[in-house]
Design a protein around this motif. Structure first.
Motif, mmCIF file in Angstrom:
data_model
loop_
_atom_site.group_PDB
_atom_site.id
_atom_site.type_symbol
_atom_site.label_atom_id
_atom_site.label_comp_id
_atom_site.label_asym_id
_atom_site.label_seq_id
_atom_site.Cartn_x
_atom_site.Cartn_y
_atom_site.Cartn_z
ATOM 1 N N ASN A 1 42.866 -41.973 20.024
ATOM 2 C CA ASN A 1 42.588 -41.881 18.588
ATOM 3 C C ASN A 1 41.245 -41.224 18.292
ATOM 4 O OD1 ASN A 1 45.008 -42.992 17.746
ATOM 5 N ND2 ASN A 1 44.231 -45.106 17.886
ATOM 6 N N SER A 2 40.319 -41.319 19.226
ATOM 7 C CA SER A 2 38.991 -40.759 18.968
ATOM 8 C C SER A 2 38.829 -39.372 19.591
ATOM 9 C CB SER A 2 37.917 -41.708 19.505
ATOM 10 O OG SER A 2 38.061 -41.838 20.906
ATOM 11 N N SER A 3 39.939 -38.749 19.982
ATOM 12 C CA SER A 3 39.861 -37.394 20.543
ATOM 13 C C SER A 3 40.955 -36.543 19.916
ATOM 14 C CB SER A 3 40.045 -37.433 22.068
ATOM 15 O OG SER A 3 41.329 -37.942 22.394
ATOM 16 N N SER A 4 40.890 -35.244 20.180
ATOM 17 C CA SER A 4 41.952 -34.377 19.663
ATOM 18 C C SER A 4 42.310 -33.354 20.727
ATOM 19 C CB SER A 4 41.494 -33.684 18.384
ATOM 20 O OG SER A 4 40.398 -32.844 18.677
ATOM 21 N N GLY B 1 41.495 -37.894 28.622
ATOM 22 C CA GLY B 1 40.780 -36.623 28.488
ATOM 23 C C GLY B 1 41.411 -35.525 29.330
ATOM 24 N N ILE B 2 41.779 -35.878 30.553
ATOM 25 C CA ILE B 2 42.393 -34.888 31.450
ATOM 26 C C ILE B 2 43.721 -34.400 30.875
ATOM 27 C CG2 ILE B 2 43.471 -34.582 33.719
ATOM 28 C CD1 ILE B 2 41.346 -36.610 34.799
ATOM 29 N N GLN B 3 44.517 -35.340 30.371
ATOM 30 C CA GLN B 3 45.828 -34.952 29.841
ATOM 31 C C GLN B 3 45.686 -34.155 28.542
ATOM 32 O OE1 GLN B 3 49.170 -37.991 30.788
ATOM 33 N NE2 GLN B 3 47.341 -39.276 30.608
ATOM 34 N N ARG B 4 44.669 -34.481 27.749
ATOM 35 C CA ARG B 4 44.347 -33.653 26.570
ATOM 36 C C ARG B 4 44.073 -32.223 27.021
ATOM 37 N NH1 ARG B 4 45.569 -35.536 21.558
ATOM 38 N NH2 ARG B 4 44.407 -37.349 20.825
ATOM 39 N N PRO C 1 42.390 -30.076 22.503
ATOM 40 C CA PRO C 1 41.608 -28.833 22.484
ATOM 41 C C PRO C 1 42.477 -27.594 22.295
ATOM 42 C CG PRO C 1 41.737 -29.732 24.720
ATOM 43 C CD PRO C 1 42.328 -30.758 23.801
ATOM 44 N N HIS C 2 43.791 -27.737 22.472
ATOM 45 C CA HIS C 2 44.687 -26.580 22.349
ATOM 46 C C HIS C 2 45.321 -26.487 20.965
ATOM 47 C CE1 HIS C 2 44.240 -26.388 26.700
ATOM 48 N NE2 HIS C 2 44.550 -27.662 26.734
ATOM 49 N N GLY C 3 45.099 -27.525 20.121
ATOM 50 C CA GLY C 3 45.491 -27.408 18.721
ATOM 51 C C GLY C 3 46.824 -28.006 18.319
ATOM 52 N N PHE C 4 47.728 -28.266 19.271
ATOM 53 C CA PHE C 4 49.028 -28.834 18.869
ATOM 54 C C PHE C 4 49.030 -30.348 19.046
ATOM 55 C CE2 PHE C 4 49.368 -27.255 23.234
ATOM 56 C CZ PHE C 4 49.793 -28.377 23.913
ATOM 57 N N GLN C 5 50.081 -31.002 18.550
ATOM 58 C CA GLN C 5 50.155 -32.454 18.598
ATOM 59 C C GLN C 5 50.497 -32.944 20.002
ATOM 60 O OE1 GLN C 5 52.905 -34.062 15.710
ATOM 61 N NE2 GLN C 5 52.231 -36.149 16.168
ATOM 62 N N GLN C 6 49.889 -34.043 20.404
ATOM 63 C CA GLN C 6 50.194 -34.658 21.693
ATOM 64 C C GLN C 6 50.537 -36.122 21.475
ATOM 65 O OE1 GLN C 6 46.280 -33.381 23.422
ATOM 66 N NE2 GLN C 6 47.530 -32.725 25.152
ATOM 67 N N ALA C 7 51.616 -36.581 22.098
ATOM 68 C CA ALA C 7 52.036 -37.975 21.939
ATOM 69 C C ALA C 7 51.542 -38.804 23.116
ATOM 70 C CB ALA C 7 53.557 -38.049 21.855
ATOM 71 N N LEU C 8 51.277 -40.087 22.857
ATOM 72 C CA LEU C 8 50.862 -41.001 23.932
ATOM 73 C C LEU C 8 51.889 -42.121 24.068
ATOM 74 C CD1 LEU C 8 48.720 -41.916 26.013
ATOM 75 C CD2 LEU C 8 47.630 -43.220 24.165
ATOM 76 N N PHE C 9 52.404 -42.298 25.275
ATOM 77 C CA PHE C 9 53.383 -43.355 25.560
ATOM 78 C C PHE C 9 52.707 -44.488 26.326
ATOM 79 C CE2 PHE C 9 57.820 -41.094 25.627
ATOM 80 C CZ PHE C 9 57.538 -40.485 24.417
ATOM 81 N N ALA C 10 53.131 -45.712 26.038
ATOM 82 C CA ALA C 10 52.684 -46.880 26.801
ATOM 83 C C ALA C 10 53.666 -47.152 27.941
ATOM 84 C CB ALA C 10 52.599 -48.092 25.890
ATOM 85 N N ILE C 11 53.253 -47.993 28.887
ATOM 86 C CA ILE C 11 54.111 -48.322 30.029
ATOM 87 C C ILE C 11 54.214 -49.840 30.181
ATOM 88 C CG2 ILE C 11 54.505 -48.032 32.508
ATOM 89 C CD1 ILE C 11 52.777 -45.512 32.406
ATOM 90 N N VAL C 12 55.451 -50.336 30.135
ATOM 91 C CA VAL C 12 55.716 -51.763 30.333
ATOM 92 C C VAL C 12 55.676 -52.062 31.827
ATOM 93 C CG1 VAL C 12 57.426 -53.614 30.046
ATOM 94 C CG2 VAL C 12 57.167 -51.843 28.265
ATOM 95 N N GLN C 13 54.894 -53.086 32.216
ATOM 96 C CA GLN C 13 54.899 -53.535 33.610
ATOM 97 C C GLN C 13 55.317 -55.005 33.658
ATOM 98 O OE1 GLN C 13 54.725 -51.844 36.322
ATOM 99 N NE2 GLN C 13 53.796 -49.873 35.738
ATOM 100 N N GLY C 14 55.214 -55.628 34.846
ATOM 101 C CA GLY C 14 55.584 -57.042 34.956
ATOM 102 C C GLY C 14 56.503 -57.340 36.118
ATOM 103 N N SER C 15 56.664 -56.353 36.989
ATOM 104 C CA SER C 15 57.475 -56.541 38.194
ATOM 105 C C SER C 15 58.857 -57.082 37.819
ATOM 106 C CB SER C 15 56.740 -57.454 39.177
ATOM 107 O OG SER C 15 57.438 -57.531 40.397
ATOM 108 N N ILE C 16 59.339 -58.083 38.573
ATOM 109 C CA ILE C 16 60.701 -58.585 38.351
ATOM 110 C C ILE C 16 60.699 -59.862 37.510
ATOM 111 C CG2 ILE C 16 61.461 -57.622 40.558
ATOM 112 C CD1 ILE C 16 61.363 -60.507 41.686
ATOM 113 N N TYR C 17 59.544 -60.202 36.925
ATOM 114 C CA TYR C 17 59.419 -61.484 36.213
ATOM 115 C C TYR C 17 59.694 -61.293 34.724
ATOM 116 C CZ TYR C 17 57.534 -62.509 40.737
ATOM 117 O OH TYR C 17 57.398 -62.627 42.100
#
Lengths: 268, 268
Positions: free
Chosen positions: B99-102, B54-57, B104-120
């Motif tokens: 997916n359930s939000s849009s 929400g904040i980033q939207r 508020p400024h009207g343009f498209q916003q992309a969402l990236f995931a983040i891979v974690q797992g330390s050194i394993y």
């Protein structure tokens, strides 16, 4: 020096006379010059009028200033008179050193004299008249804007510009606030130097047609107007008061530049 | 936000996950999110994956990041596994909120995931594969450049880029030194973020083809060559090492900008 700083416009260097006054605790003055102890590294130096000309020659200044003694405010009549006499003696020595040397960099360098005399009209008058006799390329008025009331500053400025030759640059040193500049130009001043637009900019004071404003003030938190709606500077064309206040509160160093830039633009 | 900063280019905002790690003393993590106590004013906040979307939207970021848990280095296998599982749970919640939000400024916003797992390696592999299933617009590799040996960083990067889809942006977070960028691009990385060019620039470290240099070093005192003789940046076209060293030693804030500018130019 132009090449060192990559600044290919005229450069004026001061003589260090003002630092005799502003760093008085570190200095001792004699007829020959002044002993200076660096507030940075404690190193000791002895500056004479002749040495100061040599340094400014070497630096490659376009306009050099004579070594002078800037009397503090308040100061009694005798002290002001003594400082003025010494300043005149040093002006003669400076001119001799100037005439018997040349610019190691090859271009012309001008030497300006400095009128002293504190708030005493007859001392100021004598200072100006004696220096005119020596025929300098330009004349500065020193020893003002050191704590005296505005009215005295304005009166002494007018007294000096009335005596100093109109066809040569008349330079009011260390001034000032926007209204002081307007007033002094009206009295015939051609040149100024002052840290106010940049130092005060770095401290968050913004100059505008409606008077100065403190950008940190909470009233600007949501203010989406520019610093000055009539200003066409880079800062005003691109940023709002709210954003600049945000940068200032967050201590982002970008704001130091944006406010200094606006203030310089406003002054110009 | 573009308008607020007068920055009319893409903006990427991070989720705050890295600050769970870097400001660990101030935070407490739960399955629902993390409690954050401001190191600036002591105020308390609770961030959930949904709230962070929400904040980033609202901020109007062009690329938003999911909330993740960045495991410290060193960390044992169980902790790394737990952090990866939580990061995956939060990624699902983030995507649902996305997916359930849009915007508020009207343009498209992309969402990236983040891979974690330390050194394993197996944890990293599972993290990447699970996130690919959710079909994000881009994938970041987080939790590297947190103190682990370079070789491990390079190996984990290669492991992840081999799994992550080549047709989507692959973003290595918080990296790095010039040689790390070259190495990572070779392994398929498309995006980076890092404070090194600017923070190190402010601290007097200059990047050049011959390797980094410390501008304060006495050897540059009389060096009238540019920082990098092959560089065409504003700093190198106008200023010498001697002048930049002088500014640095004198603590002139201009040098912060000139060195940061050169470093960014070099990185680009």
């Amino acid at each position: 020096m132009q090449k060192f700083c990559s600044w290919y416009k005229p450069i004026l260097t001061d003589s260090g006379g003002y630092q005799i006054f502003s760093l008085a605790d570190f200095n001792k003055i004699t007829a020959e010059g002044f002993h200076f102890k660096s507030h940075l590294d404690g190193s000791k130096h002895f500056f004479t009028p002749e040495k100061v000309i040599g340094i400014q020659r070497d630096l490659g200044a376009d306009i050099m200033m004579v070594l002078d003694e800037c009397a503090p405010y308040p100061c009694d009549y005798d002290y002001a008179r003594k400082a003025q006499v010494l300043t005149f003696e040093w002006a003669k020595k400076s001119q001799d050193a100037y005439n018997s040397s040349s610019n190691p960099h090859g271009f012309q360098q001008a030497l300006f004299a400095i009128v002293q005399g504190s708030i005493y009209e007859d001392v100021r008058r004598e200072s100006a008249e004696q220096l005119i006799e020596l025929d300098f390329a330009g004349y500065a008025i020193g020893g003002l804007s050191v704590g005296e009331p505005k009215e005295i500053m304005h009166n002494i400025t007018a007294l000096c510009t009335n005596i100093l030759p109109k066809e040569k640059p008349r330079y009011l040193m260390g001034v000032g606030k926007p209204e002081d500049l307007v007033h002094s130009v009206d009295k015939g001043i051609d040149m100024f130097d002052c840290i106010i637009p940049t130092r005060n900019g770095r401290n968050g004071t913004v100059y505008a047609m409606d008077g100065p404003m403190a950008i940190k003030n909470a009233r600007y938190r949501d203010d989406l107007t520019p610093l000055d709606e009539h200003c066409q500077c880079y800062t005003c064309r691109n940023f709002t008061r709210a954003y600049l206040r945000h940068l200032y509160i967050a201590k982002e160093i970008l704001v130091l530049r944006l406010l200094s830039y606006h203030n310089l633009f406003f002054y110009m």
